[in-house]
Design an enzyme around this catalytic site. Structure first.
Site, short mmCIF file in Angstrom:
data_model
loop_
_atom_site.label_atom_id
_atom_site.label_comp_id
_atom_site.label_asym_id
_atom_site.label_seq_id
_atom_site.Cartn_x
_atom_site.Cartn_y
_atom_site.Cartn_z
N CYS A 94 0.81 -1.22 0.00
CA CYS A 94 0.00 0.00 0.00
C CYS A 94 0.84 1.27 0.00
CB CYS A 94 -0.95 0.02 1.19
SG CYS A 94 -2.14 -1.33 1.16
N HIS A 341 -9.02 3.95 -1.68
CA HIS A 341 -7.64 3.49 -1.51
C HIS A 341 -7.19 2.75 -2.76
CE1 HIS A 341 -4.05 1.82 0.05
NE2 HIS A 341 -4.54 0.86 0.81
N CYS A 371 0.05 2.00 6.66
CA CYS A 371 0.36 0.58 6.87
C CYS A 371 0.48 -0.10 5.51
CB CYS A 371 -0.69 -0.09 7.73
SG CYS A 371 -2.37 0.00 7.06
N GLY A 373 1.10 -4.14 3.46
CA GLY A 373 1.08 -5.59 3.53
C GLY A 373 2.45 -6.14 3.92
#
Length: 385
Positions: A94, A341, A371, A373
């Protein structure tokens, strides 16, 4: 030897569309073409000769199908930029396009480049999440599975965070409603207009974020199911939306900006990236924030505006609890629960919104974190110029 810095002279994004086939405003558009329109807009607005661009770093998570074979380079060529302009594609999950900002700044500060464009894309309506994980033994492999036999999906991680920090369903839903309220208010006031590039599609010109629900209420969200855990607190309503979108920032040295007569918005003050527990997975913005503040010699109180990606409301709730940040400074124009997102494009989208808020409010320092993955997070501090 002189110390070089890296400044942002332009930050632009597309509107964010729903990442659903047929329903999304960009669902008929190839990822390369969406990227190309944003790239072209940044270059055109800068007024520079594009032959001066040393590199393009482009974030993308699902690098398969239409987003494969180096979408960054393909976007450069689709945008009509000179063939001499190279491009590369970055995957830090992300945080991919936030990482491209770090890469571009480092390249400039090292003297390896004078002008770099950083950004990213994800068209989830056409290249769905996890479409790049199919085939073979999957992405993890026996040795990783041996070390982490209980890997879980991000929804379960979000539930684990909510449980650890004691975050209730009502609290998470209230955060989601506030995100939509802020985003709707910012849209109504025209606060996104300067940052959004009009995107030409087969159905017309797109200039407005598609996922904002102005009428969202806690009562409505309370009726949504808990898909990840029976009796849990995480729902589609208090998590980020699947989205299509792209964003780009033009960075250069202060010296090059002066030479070209361009006025910088901000300089990249400090950056950090860190890993954390890959099972809890979404907690790394907490140590990443601590790391970047220490590196910058600043406290959380010194930061005037903060963008933290609303992958899940519980991620933001835990981060607020640990940092003690003022919630009024966090995502003041709404976050990913309302705006969406688009994975590989989100880091640059957050940076674009953050920099425009800093300009509008005069905030000296802005912080961005998200945050990622695998249990990672990037954090970036910008200083207004």
């Amino acid at each position: 030897m002189s110390t070089r810095d890296a400044v942002v002279v332009l930050a632009k994004r597309s509107a964010v569309g729903l990442g659903r086939p047929e329903k999304g405003v960009f669902s008929g558009m190839h990822s390369v073409d969406l990227s190309a329109q944003v790239l072209r807009a940044v270059v055109d607005e800068s007024g520079i000769d594009p032959v001066l661009i040393d590199d393009v770093h482009w974030g993308c998570v699902s690098q398969v199908g239409e987003q494969s074979f180096n979408v960054g380079r393909n976007a450069v060529l689709a945008a009509g930029l000179p063939e001499s302009v190279p491009g590369t594609t970055v995957d830090r999950q992300c945080g991919s396009s936030q990482q491209t900002i770090h890469n571009a700044a480092a390249q400039i500060m090292a003297g390896h480049a004078d002008i770099v464009i950083a950004g990213g894309v994800e068209v989830m309506s056409r290249t769905p999440m996890f479409s790049n994980t199919q085939g073979g033994a999957g992405p993890f492999g026996p040795m990783m599975k041996q070390r982490y036999p209980k890997l879980v999906n991000q929804g379960i991680s979000a539930e684990m965070i909510a449980e650890k920090w004691g975050l209730s369903r009502t609290y998470l839903d209230e955060m989601a409603v506030e995100s939509h309220r802020r985003a709707a208010e910012a849209t109504a006031k025209g606060l996104f207009e300067r940052e959004i590039v009009p995107i030409e599609t087969a159905s017309g010109t797109v200039t407005t974020d598609q996922g904002i629900r102005p009428g969202s209420t806690v009562e409505k969200l309370a009726g949504l199911p808990n898909p990840f855990k029976e009796g849990g607190v995480v729902t589609a309503g208090n998590a980020s939306q699947l989205s299509d979108g792209s964003a780009a920032l033009m960075l250069m040295s202060s010296e090059k900006a002066r030479e070209l007569g361009l006025k910088p918005i901000a300089r990249v003050h400090s950056v950090s990236v860190i890993g954390d527990d890959p099972i809890m997975m979404l907690t790394a913005p907490i140590p990443a924030t601590a790391k970047v503040l220490k590196r910058a010699g600043l406290s959380i109180e010194d930061i005037g505006v903060i963008e933290i990606n609303e992958a899940f409301a519980s991620v933001v709730g835990a981060w607020l609890s640990e940092t003690g940040a003022d919630p009024q400074k966090v995502n003041p124009r709404g976050g990913a629960m309302a705006l969406g997102h688009p994975l590989g494009g989100s880091g640059a989208r957050l940076a674009t919104t953050l920099l425009h808020i800093m300009q509008d409010t005069g905030a000296q320092y802005g912080l961005q974190t998200m945050c990622e993955g695998g249990g990672m997070a990037n954090a970036t501090i910008f200083e207004l110029l």
